[in-house]
Design a protein around this motif. Sequence first.
Motif: not given
Length: 613
Positions: A25-51
């Motif tokens: 959980p990120s504590g943010k609002s999901a303005l674009k549908g995903w920002e309410d969570y921080n997503y990681y692939i293995n140890n890499a953090k997704i910093i921009a999603a759903n392009h």
Amino acid sequence: MVQEMPDEMNTELSGNPRVYMSRLPSGKSALKGWEDYNYYINNAKIIAANHVAHNREGLKQVLHIVDQVITPTRIKTAPNVTIDAGYINPDAQKLLLKPHLYGLVDAYSISEFEKRVSGLGLLNVFNMTGKNTFFIPVNQALNLLMRTDQELVDKQVIHSHVVPKKVLFTRTVANSLEQFESYAFTDNLKVFISMENVSNSDSEGMTYYVKSNTVASDISHYKGTVLARIVKGNIPVKNGVVHLIDRPLMVVASSIISYLQESEGQLSKFYNLIREHYPDLTDLLVVEKDLTLFAPSNEAFKKVNAERLEQVILNSDKLEKLLKLHIIKRRLTTDEIVEKSSREIFQEETIQHRKLYFAINQQNKPVPVVSMEGGGVNATITTPNIAAKNGVIHIIDRILGIPSQTVYEKLASDPMLSLTFSLSEQDHWNERLKSRNERFTLFVPSNGAWEMIHRKLPSAYKKLFMGTFAYHVKYILERHMIVGQDLSLEELTALTNNATKRGQYFEERLEMTRGKIYFQARVNYRLNGTDFIDTGDTEATNDTNKYFLEWNGIKARFLRTDVECVNGVVHVIDKVLMMNRDVTVSGSAVPTTGLATFIATFVTVAFARALHH
């Protein structure tokens, strides 16, 4: 879309190695549908999603941007060497059996642990299917153990190095208080695993640790925490992730000093302070049994005033007092602190007969947060119950005995004094307590003291805390304050040397900012017909129960003494020096907010009487 991804996915790389998705959980609002969570692939953090885009054939494509390269575990030998196909996409067992194939050599060699695992017939533990986390000690970790201690790496210990059904990459464990069951639970041992980033940052260069916490054991294993540094982390494998660590979990240090000696450990600065400036303490930490050490972390040294620390280091007496303020001559676990703090104010005496005071935050959490105060410094235990054969170590986030707070900041930060601080904010009365150019002695009623007023004088309590009786609050608080002096308990006691004896007490009248009160010291013993009072020089006579303040028949006992601040000293007492008449709305005691109403009523009544006559 990122919010629709499964927890694990096969990639297109040869051998189809898996990657693992983690959501926090990120504590943010999901303005674009995903920002309410921080997503990681293995140890890499997704910093921009759903392009979203489409290729020439019109097929939908989705781009996610990550902040670091997702690196697979691949064979690093020469291309012409024939390798069994099972090693192309290894599980943790394959990695353990042939670590050199993946570049795990020299400082990262793990052959000694593999020998112990194979010798005990436990290789199958490392090829269990599913999503698991494995911690493997490097050779140096086992070589540093005495030969007899190497035998302690038994079946249960090996099982404690595995967290089944959980993939834990270093950046995906957000809360160091979160504990996971280890595989040792299958042996009827309760051994939990947790991970922490000691620098409180989120970058690839940070240092991470893993902790085993044995809360239920048997005759062959110690209870307590073992802390290991992750020397190489986040090695993805077919059945989860592997972290290489610098000491085996569950195996306690041979002594407190041997734990401190780790050159790259969290406590290296504290150890260097002892080794370079007060080496006599090392013998104590090796020879003495059943000690408790509150050890400041390397991060704690960054929070202290460097100039004041240097002044202490240059004075051997002050340095001895500071270091021994961190040591108790018995084993004290956080379980005992939590239990006793729930019933009363819990305090312990150090080996130099000074007091440490404990408080519990988040009492109802699975792992309560323990804070402590010593020498005017509030510290929090960040890593509790590190077991050693001759005691226990708690890592704390401050150096005790070198205060950095003003009296104002102390009142604001100490949970035991929160009600006094709340009152002192009325009409900004406490602003002067911020001044570093003045000296203060403050006798501060504890929260319990105010709760006693609430029970005995409920109306007065309500008036004081409603915010419209600031004059009365000021009057009462100034009865508890001396300006221009910072009097320690020893100095207060010295004032009674030529004072009046009354009953079993010597007493001295203190001139407060508002009025006078009496400081009382109990007579401790008689010698040749002469009464002597407690000077605090010996263990038997350093009891705060023997010191009181008295005002108008109210006797307040000292609960905590000599809470040092940079501009004064605080003594915590168990009663408020006040009476109901202090907040009686009559005469000069009328609050300023009600004064106009009082005058108007008086004039109206007088005018009515004049007309009547």
